[in-house]
Design a protein around this motif. Structure first.
Motif, mmCIF file in Angstrom:
data_model
loop_
_atom_site.group_PDB
_atom_site.id
_atom_site.type_symbol
_atom_site.label_atom_id
_atom_site.label_comp_id
_atom_site.label_asym_id
_atom_site.label_seq_id
_atom_site.Cartn_x
_atom_site.Cartn_y
_atom_site.Cartn_z
ATOM 1 N N ARG A 188 0.827 -1.210 0.000
ATOM 2 C CA ARG A 188 0.000 0.000 0.000
ATOM 3 C C ARG A 188 0.859 1.257 0.000
ATOM 4 O O ARG A 188 0.550 2.245 -0.686
ATOM 5 C CB ARG A 188 -0.928 -0.003 1.212
ATOM 6 N N LEU A 189 1.951 1.214 0.760
ATOM 7 C CA LEU A 189 2.845 2.367 0.786
ATOM 8 C C LEU A 189 3.601 2.510 -0.527
ATOM 9 O O LEU A 189 3.873 3.621 -0.993
ATOM 10 C CB LEU A 189 3.836 2.247 1.948
ATOM 11 N N LYS A 190 3.927 1.382 -1.144
ATOM 12 C CA LYS A 190 4.625 1.410 -2.419
ATOM 13 C C LYS A 190 3.767 2.043 -3.502
ATOM 14 O O LYS A 190 4.257 2.732 -4.392
ATOM 15 C CB LYS A 190 5.037 -0.008 -2.832
ATOM 16 N N GLU A 191 2.462 1.815 -3.420
ATOM 17 C CA GLU A 191 1.532 2.412 -4.375
ATOM 18 C C GLU A 191 1.568 3.944 -4.303
ATOM 19 O O GLU A 191 1.280 4.633 -5.285
ATOM 20 C CB GLU A 191 0.109 1.919 -4.104
ATOM 21 N N LEU A 192 1.927 4.454 -3.142
ATOM 22 C CA LEU A 192 2.016 5.906 -2.964
ATOM 23 C C LEU A 192 3.351 6.447 -3.466
ATOM 24 O O LEU A 192 3.608 7.646 -3.360
ATOM 25 C CB LEU A 192 1.848 6.267 -1.485
ATOM 26 N N ARG A 193 4.190 5.544 -3.996
ATOM 27 C CA ARG A 193 5.536 5.898 -4.495
ATOM 28 C C ARG A 193 6.405 6.485 -3.394
ATOM 29 O O ARG A 193 7.185 7.425 -3.602
ATOM 30 C CB ARG A 193 5.418 6.888 -5.663
ATOM 31 N N GLY A 194 6.235 5.913 -2.203
ATOM 32 C CA GLY A 194 7.042 6.362 -1.078
ATOM 33 C C GLY A 194 6.457 7.618 -0.477
ATOM 34 O O GLY A 194 6.555 8.687 -1.071
ATOM 35 N N PRO A 195 5.811 7.521 0.680
ATOM 36 C CA PRO A 195 5.202 8.705 1.296
ATOM 37 C C PRO A 195 6.220 9.822 1.512
ATOM 38 O O PRO A 195 7.388 9.570 1.805
ATOM 39 C CB PRO A 195 4.692 8.169 2.642
ATOM 40 N N ILE A 196 5.771 11.051 1.358
ATOM 41 C CA ILE A 196 6.631 12.214 1.556
ATOM 42 C C ILE A 196 6.668 12.545 3.051
ATOM 43 O O ILE A 196 5.646 12.500 3.735
ATOM 44 C CB ILE A 196 6.081 13.413 0.774
ATOM 45 N N PHE A 197 7.855 12.877 3.547
ATOM 46 C CA PHE A 197 8.000 13.203 4.964
ATOM 47 C C PHE A 197 8.651 14.573 5.135
ATOM 48 O O PHE A 197 9.553 14.946 4.387
ATOM 49 C CB PHE A 197 8.844 12.146 5.686
ATOM 50 N N ASP A 198 8.171 15.300 6.128
ATOM 51 C CA ASP A 198 8.751 16.590 6.488
ATOM 52 C C ASP A 198 9.514 16.446 7.797
ATOM 53 O O ASP A 198 9.073 15.749 8.715
ATOM 54 C CB ASP A 198 7.657 17.646 6.661
ATOM 55 N N TYR A 199 10.658 17.133 7.892
ATOM 56 C CA TYR A 199 11.487 17.102 9.089
ATOM 57 C C TYR A 199 11.331 18.422 9.841
ATOM 58 O O TYR A 199 11.453 19.494 9.249
ATOM 59 C CB TYR A 199 12.960 16.912 8.733
ATOM 60 N N ASN A 200 11.089 18.332 11.131
ATOM 61 C CA ASN A 200 11.028 19.522 11.974
ATOM 62 C C ASN A 200 12.230 19.513 12.912
ATOM 63 O O ASN A 200 12.289 18.720 13.852
ATOM 64 C CB ASN A 200 9.721 19.551 12.779
ATOM 65 N N PHE A 201 13.197 20.398 12.634
ATOM 66 C CA PHE A 201 14.429 20.454 13.423
ATOM 67 C C PHE A 201 14.424 21.610 14.416
ATOM 68 O O PHE A 201 15.457 21.906 15.013
ATOM 69 C CB PHE A 201 15.634 20.615 12.487
ATOM 70 N N ARG A 202 13.290 22.267 14.604
ATOM 71 C CA ARG A 202 13.276 23.492 15.401
ATOM 72 C C ARG A 202 13.419 23.246 16.905
ATOM 73 O O ARG A 202 13.853 24.130 17.636
ATOM 74 C CB ARG A 202 11.969 24.266 15.147
ATOM 75 N N ASN A 203 13.019 22.069 17.394
ATOM 76 C CA ASN A 203 13.097 21.796 18.835
ATOM 77 C C ASN A 203 14.491 21.319 19.226
ATOM 78 O O ASN A 203 15.072 20.457 18.577
ATOM 79 C CB ASN A 203 12.067 20.744 19.230
ATOM 80 N N LEU A 204 15.021 21.888 20.290
ATOM 81 C CA LEU A 204 16.360 21.550 20.746
ATOM 82 C C LEU A 204 16.453 20.074 21.123
ATOM 83 O O LEU A 204 15.660 19.575 21.922
ATOM 84 C CB LEU A 204 16.727 22.423 21.952
ATOM 85 N N ASN A 205 17.417 19.370 20.523
ATOM 86 C CA ASN A 205 17.698 17.960 20.806
ATOM 87 C C ASN A 205 16.554 17.015 20.481
ATOM 88 O O ASN A 205 16.504 15.890 20.981
ATOM 89 C CB ASN A 205 18.115 17.767 22.278
ATOM 90 N N GLN A 206 15.647 17.443 19.644
ATOM 91 C CA GLN A 206 14.537 16.583 19.260
ATOM 92 C C GLN A 206 14.135 16.866 17.813
ATOM 93 O O GLN A 206 14.102 18.009 17.381
ATOM 94 C CB GLN A 206 13.340 16.833 20.187
ATOM 95 N N VAL A 207 13.855 15.803 17.070
ATOM 96 C CA VAL A 207 13.444 15.932 15.673
ATOM 97 C C VAL A 207 12.113 15.221 15.482
ATOM 98 O O VAL A 207 11.923 14.107 15.968
ATOM 99 C CB VAL A 207 14.487 15.320 14.709
ATOM 100 N N GLU A 208 11.208 15.880 14.781
ATOM 101 C CA GLU A 208 9.924 15.266 14.467
ATOM 102 C C GLU A 208 9.842 15.046 12.957
ATOM 103 O O GLU A 208 10.070 15.963 12.173
ATOM 104 C CB GLU A 208 8.777 16.162 14.929
ATOM 105 N N ILE A 209 9.538 13.817 12.578
ATOM 106 C CA ILE A 209 9.397 13.463 11.165
ATOM 107 C C ILE A 209 7.931 13.147 10.920
ATOM 108 O O ILE A 209 7.387 12.201 11.476
ATOM 109 C CB ILE A 209 10.281 12.259 10.798
ATOM 110 N N GLU A 210 7.323 13.954 10.072
ATOM 111 C CA GLU A 210 5.879 13.852 9.854
ATOM 112 C C GLU A 210 5.577 13.489 8.405
ATOM 113 O O GLU A 210 6.180 14.038 7.481
ATOM 114 C CB GLU A 210 5.217 15.183 10.202
ATOM 115 N N SER A 211 4.633 12.577 8.210
ATOM 116 C CA SER A 211 4.272 12.142 6.864
ATOM 117 C C SER A 211 3.362 13.154 6.189
ATOM 118 O O SER A 211 2.852 14.079 6.812
ATOM 119 C CB SER A 211 3.566 10.790 6.914
#
Length: 251
Positions: A188-211
């Protein structure tokens, strides 16, 4: 006369309270603002200069890194080493620099651990993570269209080197999203040609990766654990560890 005096007293207290509160709000806002911008006319009446104020002392490490980055860290747009060096020298000397082409490269934010610019067709940012041995892990992120490109470096004693394994910084985070044994999840994910993800680097010492928007709980809860991952930086190990996976509401 007492009622009148009482009324004036209450009014005075009210005005003082409002002014005091306004002062606190202004002070709070100013303390969090690192960059200011103002328009000023050039000597030529046909042009304007953008004066961008940056506090060099507060952002020294991240600013000093800008001229050290290789050209590969600026994918899809040009920002020469000489231009970056001049910018840092101007900020160091004057507390500001002149942005003569804000359409090409426009400073959005600068903080001690991260700096971000809008570029012609996307966004560029650099974030640093301090390690226990006083070295830094440096991540340059170029966002163009629907794509993210990460460049990872190690910085120590004024020397910047590319990390040996560029892809291992967050491991196979897509796999972390999947529920083990879930049927047809990979397909199912392959059908989406690899979901796009955004990286949030704004928080100190923490990264959020959102689809992307289309990975919603309603459609994929039987297949995925969530659509957002949170990674915590471990200074003693110089790497990120997965903290949690959860569903973020898509609007």
């Amino acid at each position: 006369m007492k009622p009148i005096l009482s009324l004036f007293s209450l009014l005075a207290i009210f005005l003082f309270s409002c002014n005091n509160q306004k002062s606190k709000i202004t002070e709070s806002q100013n303390s969090s603002v690192v960059i200011e911008a103002k328009q000023s006319k050039n000597l030529s009446s046909n042009s304007k200069k953008d004066t961008v104020y940056v506090n060099y002392g507060d952002n020294k490490v991240i600013l000093d890194l800008l001229p050290l980055l290789p050209d590969a860290a600026f994918r899809d747009f040009k920002w020469t080493k000489n231009e970056r060096q001049q910018l840092v020298e101007d900020v160091k000397k004057n507390g500001y620099y002149i942005d003569r082409d804000s359409f090409h490269l426009n400073l959005i934010y600068a903080q001690p651990n991260t700096i971000g610019y809008s570029v012609i067709d996307g966004f560029w940012e650099m974030t640093i993570y301090k390690c226990a041995d006083n070295s830094y892990l440096v991540i340059a992120n170029t966002i163009t269209g629907d794509d993210n490109s990460l460049n990872v470096f190690n910085y120590r004693n004024g020397v910047l080197k590319s990390a040996e394994n560029q892809t291992a910084i967050f491991g196979d985070f897509r796999k972390e999203l999947m529920i083990p044994g879930a049927k047809d999840c990979a397909a199912r994910l392959k059908e989406l040609r690899g979901p796009i993800f955004d990286y949030n680097f704004r928080n100190l010492n923490q990264v959020e990766i959102e689809s992307a928007l289309y990975l919603t709980k309603e459609k994929y809860q039987n297949c995925l654990k969530g659509n957002t991952l949170v990674y915590q930086f471990i200074p003693t190990e110089k790497k990120f560890k997965l903290k949690k996976v959860y569903w973020k509401e898509k609007k």
